[in-house]
Design an enzyme around this catalytic site. Structure first.
Site, mmCIF file in Angstrom:
data_model
loop_
_atom_site.group_PDB
_atom_site.id
_atom_site.type_symbol
_atom_site.label_atom_id
_atom_site.label_comp_id
_atom_site.label_asym_id
_atom_site.label_seq_id
_atom_site.Cartn_x
_atom_site.Cartn_y
_atom_site.Cartn_z
ATOM 1 N N ARG A 51 -6.632 3.151 2.870
ATOM 2 C CA ARG A 51 -7.342 1.886 2.777
ATOM 3 C C ARG A 51 -6.489 0.692 3.207
ATOM 4 O O ARG A 51 -6.919 -0.448 3.116
ATOM 5 C CB ARG A 51 -7.868 1.678 1.349
ATOM 6 N N TRP A 68 -10.480 16.368 1.166
ATOM 7 C CA TRP A 68 -9.669 16.935 0.090
ATOM 8 C C TRP A 68 -9.756 18.449 0.014
ATOM 9 O O TRP A 68 -9.051 19.076 -0.750
ATOM 10 C CB TRP A 68 -10.059 16.320 -1.264
ATOM 11 N N TYR A 73 0.850 -1.191 0.000
ATOM 12 C CA TYR A 73 0.000 0.000 0.000
ATOM 13 C C TYR A 73 0.880 1.233 0.000
ATOM 14 O O TYR A 73 2.073 1.151 0.296
ATOM 15 C CB TYR A 73 -0.958 -0.001 1.206
#
Lengths: 226, 204
Positions: free
Chosen positions: A14, A108, A8
């Site tokens: 995640r 964001w 990852y």
């Protein structure tokens, strides 16, 4: 013990739920983190061109963050004691997945004022109504945990979601009406294996921010959108 | 005999995979559907204010994939061992992502913009995924996504791509001949064929 390698980015995102499950269960694994610039070389080797991916014994690959986490939870006793409990745990983790989705927009947003506005909207429309229901379910379940009598990956998923940098910074009031859930999240955070794992950072270019290993970048942004 | 009540809108939507699992295994269940206007009546009684919900002898289970996975596991459609079960989970998660990708397109009201969004979605998201699935299907070798026989993962791909092919033509799966064959195979299974012919005709 199988050899696990978790691929990852060098962020929580995640991959974090699977990492926490492995730490909690005391299972050693290779926490293979890479920077954005390294991704183009890794992508073609991933089953669906995405990460996280769990590689087992160097030859089997499993994709999809919740599938990986569920697999690890089941293999290492954190999934629930029977079929029904396992499904209850699945259900709660799916709820967290849905909430991840709604948090993308505030995460964001770079303007802090606008970010707070967007967070408050998500909190009011999605998080609070959900927590109201979860609080009732925890009380009814009676053990202090979401499912059954002990810790499951569902509890860990709620811990991971509610201790992200953005939640830590803006979500101070989020548990006002959910004291049992607040207590559960504190309980998960005080798990010795999790505390130990989070007390140091496994990769270069990371440091402890709000008690979690993060890059500077991840301190602002909640998770990467691929 | 366990009593199942599947509660959802009168749509295929997020309940259809669970319905297909039950229909394929020929399990009797109460397919409880309601119209959109009736939703406020049922919302408060659900675990998280959402549907679908599966009541198993009156005990509720929420979340569409959790419900379908529970039914698949209880009734032999989940895979033959832990690894196969996880492979099936993985494929169903991929479909879940694709379904999520269609939502902004479905809600777009400008028809031209909607068409453009859909083309972009096909090109940037669906086709690259189909290319990977084709490789995995060839590698697996049985014609099915997981193991040697049908699982709920195959039903999930059927459920997503069959209506799309009906609307846009079968050519959308030409880049993945093995998946196209699998979808056709599922559609021809007698109990699935019968169910699809007789189920309520709904837009979603």
């Amino acid at each position: 013990m199988p050899g696990y390698k978790l691929y990852y980015f060098n962020v929580r995102g995640r991959g974090e739920l699977s990492r926490l499950i492995l730490h909690c269960a005391g299972v050693p694994f290779e926490d293979f983190r890479f920077e954005g610039k390294d991704w183009p070389a890794i992508k073609p080797n991933m089953p669906f061109g995405q990460v996280p991916v769990l590689e087992i014994d160097g030859n089997k690959m499993l994709a999809q963050s919740h599938t990986i986490a569920r697999y690890l939870a089941r293999q290492h006793g954190l999934a629930g004691q029977n079929d029904w409990e396992q499904s209850q745990a699945d259900m709660y983790v799916d709820c967290i997945y849905d909430m991840h989705g709604t948090m993308r927009t505030p995460t964001w947003e770079t303007d802090p004022v606008k970010q707070k506005e967007l967070f408050d909207k998500v909190n009011e429309e999605t998080i609070q109504p959900h927590l109201e229901k979860v609080e009732q379910h925890i009380i009814k379940n009676g053990s202090g945990h979401l499912v059954g009598q002990g810790l499951t990956w569902a509890d860990i998923a709620y811990y991971a979601f509610f201790t992200t940098p953005i939640m830590t910074r803006l979500g101070g009031e989020v548990f006002t009406k959910a004291p049992h859930l607040k207590k559960l999240i504190e309980l998960v955070g005080s798990n010795p294996n999790i505390k130990k794992a989070l007390s140091s950072c496994p990769a270069p270019n990371t440091k402890l921010i709000n008690g979690h290993c993060s890059t500077e970048w991840n301190a602002i942004y909640y998770h990467i959108v691929m | 005999m366990v009593h199942y009540k599947l509660i959802y809108f009168n749509l295929r939507g997020r309940a259809e995979l669970a319905r297909l699992v039950l229909q394929h295994q020929e399990i009797v269940f109460e397919d409880f559907r309601f119209e959109r206007e009736e939703w406020p009546k049922y919302k408060a009684g659900t675990p998280f204010g959402q549907v679908p919900v599966l009541e198993v002898d009156g005990e509720p289970l929420a979340q569409s994939n959790t419900i379908a996975r529970y039914l698949a596991r209880q009734h032999g459609l989940a895979g033959q061992n832990d690894w196969e079960q996880s492979q099936a989970d993985m494929y169903v998660d991929c479909i879940h992502d694709l379904i999520g990708g269609t939502r902004p397109i479905i809600y777009e009201t400008d028809k031209d913009k909607q068409k453009e969004m859909f083309q972009k979605f096909l090109q940037d998201v669906v086709n690259p995924h189909l290319q990977k699935v084709e490789q995995q299907l060839i590698k697996n070798g049985s014609g099915f996504l997981v193991g040697k026989s049908i699982t709920w993962a195959d039903l999930a791909y059927y459920s997503f791509f069959s209506p799309m092919m009906e609307r846009l033509g079968e050519a959308i799966l030409d880049i993945t001949p093995h998946l196209k064959k699998l979808v056709a195979h599922v559609g021809n299974i007698p109990q699935i064929k019968k169910y699809v012919e007789t189920r309520p005709k709904t837009a979603l």
